[in-house]
Design a protein around this motif. Structure first.
Motif, PDB file in Angstrom:
ATOM      1  N   THR A   1       1.474   5.063   0.518  1.00 11.41           N
ATOM      2  CA  THR A   1       1.260   6.294   1.187  1.00 11.41           C
ATOM      3  C   THR A   1       2.334   7.278   0.943  1.00 11.41           C
ATOM      4  O   THR A   1       3.496   7.388   0.659  1.00 11.41           O
ATOM      5  CB  THR A   1       1.035   5.859   2.504  1.00 11.41           C
TER       6      THR A   1
ATOM      7  N   PRO B   1      -3.119   7.048   1.398  1.00  8.17           N
ATOM      8  CA  PRO B   1      -2.892   6.400   0.309  1.00  8.17           C
ATOM      9  C   PRO B   1      -2.675   7.317  -0.981  1.00  8.17           C
ATOM     10  O   PRO B   1      -3.513   8.372  -1.248  1.00  8.17           O
ATOM     11  CB  PRO B   1      -4.127   5.761   0.332  1.00  8.17           C
TER      12      PRO B   1
ATOM     13  N   ASN C   1       0.926  -1.299  -0.143  1.00  8.87           N
ATOM     14  CA  ASN C   1       0.266  -0.034  -0.109  1.00  8.87           C
ATOM     15  C   ASN C   1       0.878   1.378  -0.016  1.00  8.87           C
ATOM     16  O   ASN C   1       1.829   1.366   0.859  1.00  8.87           O
ATOM     17  CB  ASN C   1      -0.990   0.082   1.344  1.00  8.87           C
TER      18      ASN C   1
END
Length: 250
Positions: A161, A166, A159
């Protein structure tokens, strides 16, 4: 990525409770420029063995090309059926991998001969594709990256970020000096991602890279990152130029 997707930079970032160190911000300086086929809707761009390769999109115009850097013209070109919308591409393990957007297939060719080998099922939207030399790394337009083996099986996800939020619409990818560089679709921004944490460690502002005088009605967004012996090259969809750039800290 696609002309008919409407997105705003305001919508790129969600919110998270996580915090991270602020990224370094850069602008770009053009070192050299090269011709680029204005008809190329660039989806993937990379060098291998000193040779430039490019994949292009749009149904009816999808290609994979071996490109002459000096002229921008294809030395060899693979054309795909009208139903396919081509996306990111890369050489890995002696094979050419090329994604499609919503066709849910990926194509595999021999990297040396560009001879077709097989078509594989691909469960996500295909956007960008690169490799760290050990795995394939793919984006799907979200804030997530997928690390895959040679059989396209996901080994882990990451993920991405920035400042704890995000970063969505990750598009074309390139592995440079141990980091993942990613175009953020609809913007003039490239993010430099830590491949372990997913944190954005750098932001590259490419505003004005293609001068207004070179833009036409069909000129589309920044997309296409490639590296050759530490030299970084950028282009965009239907751009007439490929730029070699260097980073300057803001």
């Amino acid at each position: 990525m696609k002309k008919f997707i409407l997105a705003s930079a305001v919508l790129l970032f969600g919110f998270s409770a996580c915090t991270a160190a602020a990224p370094q911000h850069y602008k770009v300086r053009v070192v050299a420029e090269y011709p680029h086929d204005r008809g190329s809707y660039t989806q993937g761009l990379f060098f291998d063995g000193g040779q430039l390769y490019e994949s292009t999109g749009q149904c009816g115009s999808t290609t994979f090309r071996k490109v002459d850097l000096a002229t921008g013209k294809p030395i060899r070109k693979l054309d795909f059926a009208r139903k396919y919308f081509g996306e990111g591409s890369v050489f890995f393990g002696g094979k050419l991998y090329m994604l499609t957007w919503t066709n849910h297939v990926a194509f595999i060719y021999d990297a040396q001969t560009l001879k077709y080998e097989k078509t594989c099922a691909y469960p996500r939207e295909g956007w960008g594709l690169t490799t760290d030399g050990r795995q394939l790394i793919a984006s799907d337009g979200s804030a997530r990256l997928y690390f895959m083996d040679a059989g396209l099986k996901v080994q882990r996800t990451l993920n991405v970020t920035m400042d704890g939020r995000p970063v969505r619409l990750l598009n074309e990818l390139e592995w440079i000096d141990g980091k993942i560089w990613a175009n953020v679709y609809t913007t003039d921004m490239i993010v430099i991602i830590n491949p372990q944490s997913g944190a954005v460690e750098g932001v590259v502002d490419c505003t004005g890279l293609l001068p207004e005088k070179l833009r036409r009605h069909d000129t589309d967004v920044l997309n296409g990152i490639a590296v050759l012996d530490g030299r970084i090259f950028l282009t965009g969809k239907n751009w007439p130029k490929l730029y070699e750039i260097e980073l300057i800290k803001k």
